[in-house]
Design a protein around this motif. Structure first.
Motif, PDB file in Angstrom:
ATOM      1  N   LEU A   1       0.706  -1.301   0.037  1.00 42.91           N
ATOM      2  CA  LEU A   1       0.005   0.027  -0.029  1.00 42.91           C
ATOM      3  C   LEU A   1       0.907   1.413   0.067  1.00 42.91           C
ATOM      4  O   LEU A   1       1.780   1.317   0.746  1.00 42.91           O
ATOM      5  N   THR A   2       0.684   2.067  -0.943  1.00 41.88           N
ATOM      6  CA  THR A   2       1.386   3.434  -1.023  1.00 41.88           C
ATOM      7  C   THR A   2       0.426   4.585  -0.594  1.00 41.88           C
ATOM      8  O   THR A   2      -0.497   4.476  -1.583  1.00 41.88           O
TER       9      THR A   2
ATOM     10  N   ARG B   1       4.937   3.722   2.394  1.00 41.76           N
ATOM     11  CA  ARG B   1       4.783   2.232   1.807  1.00 41.76           C
ATOM     12  C   ARG B   1       4.563   1.346   2.912  1.00 41.76           C
ATOM     13  O   ARG B   1       5.297   1.209   3.699  1.00 41.76           O
ATOM     14  N   LEU B   2       3.386   0.475   2.711  1.00 40.93           N
ATOM     15  CA  LEU B   2       3.107  -0.499   3.956  1.00 40.93           C
ATOM     16  C   LEU B   2       3.084  -1.729   3.287  1.00 40.93           C
ATOM     17  O   LEU B   2       2.559  -1.808   2.147  1.00 40.93           O
TER      18      LEU B   2
ATOM     19  N   ALA C   1       5.980  -1.412   7.836  1.00 40.96           N
ATOM     20  CA  ALA C   1       6.387  -0.606   6.873  1.00 40.96           C
ATOM     21  C   ALA C   1       7.135  -1.583   5.917  1.00 40.96           C
ATOM     22  O   ALA C   1       8.065  -2.411   6.076  1.00 40.96           O
ATOM     23  N   ALA C   2       6.937  -1.042   4.488  1.00 41.08           N
ATOM     24  CA  ALA C   2       7.768  -1.753   3.583  1.00 41.08           C
ATOM     25  C   ALA C   2       9.024  -1.694   3.477  1.00 41.08           C
ATOM     26  O   ALA C   2       9.770  -2.178   2.807  1.00 41.08           O
ATOM     27  N   ASP C   3       9.488  -0.337   3.602  1.00 39.79           N
ATOM     28  CA  ASP C   3      10.851   0.102   3.563  1.00 39.79           C
ATOM     29  C   ASP C   3      11.200   1.180   4.435  1.00 39.79           C
ATOM     30  O   ASP C   3      10.216   1.663   5.162  1.00 39.79           O
TER      31      ASP C   3
ATOM     32  N   ALA D   1       0.326   4.257  12.871  1.00 44.25           N
ATOM     33  CA  ALA D   1       1.320   5.504  12.932  1.00 44.25           C
ATOM     34  C   ALA D   1       2.617   5.164  12.399  1.00 44.25           C
ATOM     35  O   ALA D   1       3.170   4.084  12.749  1.00 44.25           O
ATOM     36  N   LEU D   2       3.047   5.967  11.572  1.00 41.69           N
ATOM     37  CA  LEU D   2       4.480   5.781  11.048  1.00 41.69           C
ATOM     38  C   LEU D   2       5.071   7.178  10.764  1.00 41.69           C
ATOM     39  O   LEU D   2       4.741   7.855  10.132  1.00 41.69           O
TER      40      LEU D   2
END
Length: 135
Positions: free
Chosen positions: A72-73, A83-84, A95-97, A115-116
Motif C-alpha cells: 500500500l502506498t 509504503r506499507l 513498513a515496507a521500507d 502511525a508511521l
C-alpha cells in the motif's frame, strides 16, 4: 484544492439563492455533506500529517501486488508518502521500507490506525481477535 473550495462556495451560493430561504448555516451544512460524499467516493483515506492532530480525508491509497505481498502506498497532498506491506501473520501492516516502524492500533471491527514517522492513517481492515496496539 482551490477549485474544490471555489466550487463549494458557488454551490453554497446557489443553494442559498434557490427555493425556500436557507440560513447560511444550513447552506454550509449542505456543502460540507456534499464534500464528504465526494471525498468518500474519491477513494481518499483519512490521514493526519506530521505535527498535525487534525485528520482529513485527503490522502490517496495505491495498491500494488509485489513478490513480498500487497504493498500500500499512501500519499499526502504535499507529495510525502509511506509504503506499507500487508502481512498475513495478524499484525495488519508493517513498513515496507525504511527504518521507521509502523504501529497499528485497532479502531473497530473494520478499521485500524497506523502511525508511521509522525503520520497517522485510518485504513479499512478485517479485524479478528482482541483490540489493542500491535506492531
Amino acid at each position: 484544492m482551490s477549485t474544490r473550495i471555489s466550487s463549494a462556495a458557488l454551490l453554497a451560493l446557489g443553494l442559498v439563492g434557490c427555493g425556500e430561504p436557507k440560513t447560511d448555516h444550513q447552506a454550509l451544512a449542505n456543502v460540507e455533506a456534499a464534500q464528504r460524499v465526494r471525498a468518500q467516493e474519491s477513494g481518499n483515506i483519512v490521514c493526519a500529517h506530521r505535527g498535525s492532530g487534525d485528520f482529513a480525508r485527503v490522502c490517496t491509497l495505491d495498491r500494488e501486488q509485489a513478490a513480498q505481498g500487497l504493498i500500500l502506498t499512501i500519499r499526502h497532498p504535499d507529495g510525502a508518502f509511506h509504503r506499507l506491506l500487508v502481512t498475513k501473520d495478524g499484525r495488519g501492516v508493517i513498513a515496507a521500507d525504511g527504518a521507521e516502524r509502523a504501529v497499528v492500533t485497532i479502531m473497530g471491527k473494520d478499521s485500524i490506525e497506523v502511525a508511521l514517522g509522525g503520520d497517522r492513517y485510518r485504513l479499512p481492515a478485517t479485524v479478528r481477535g482482541n483490540g489493542g496496539p500491535a506492531s
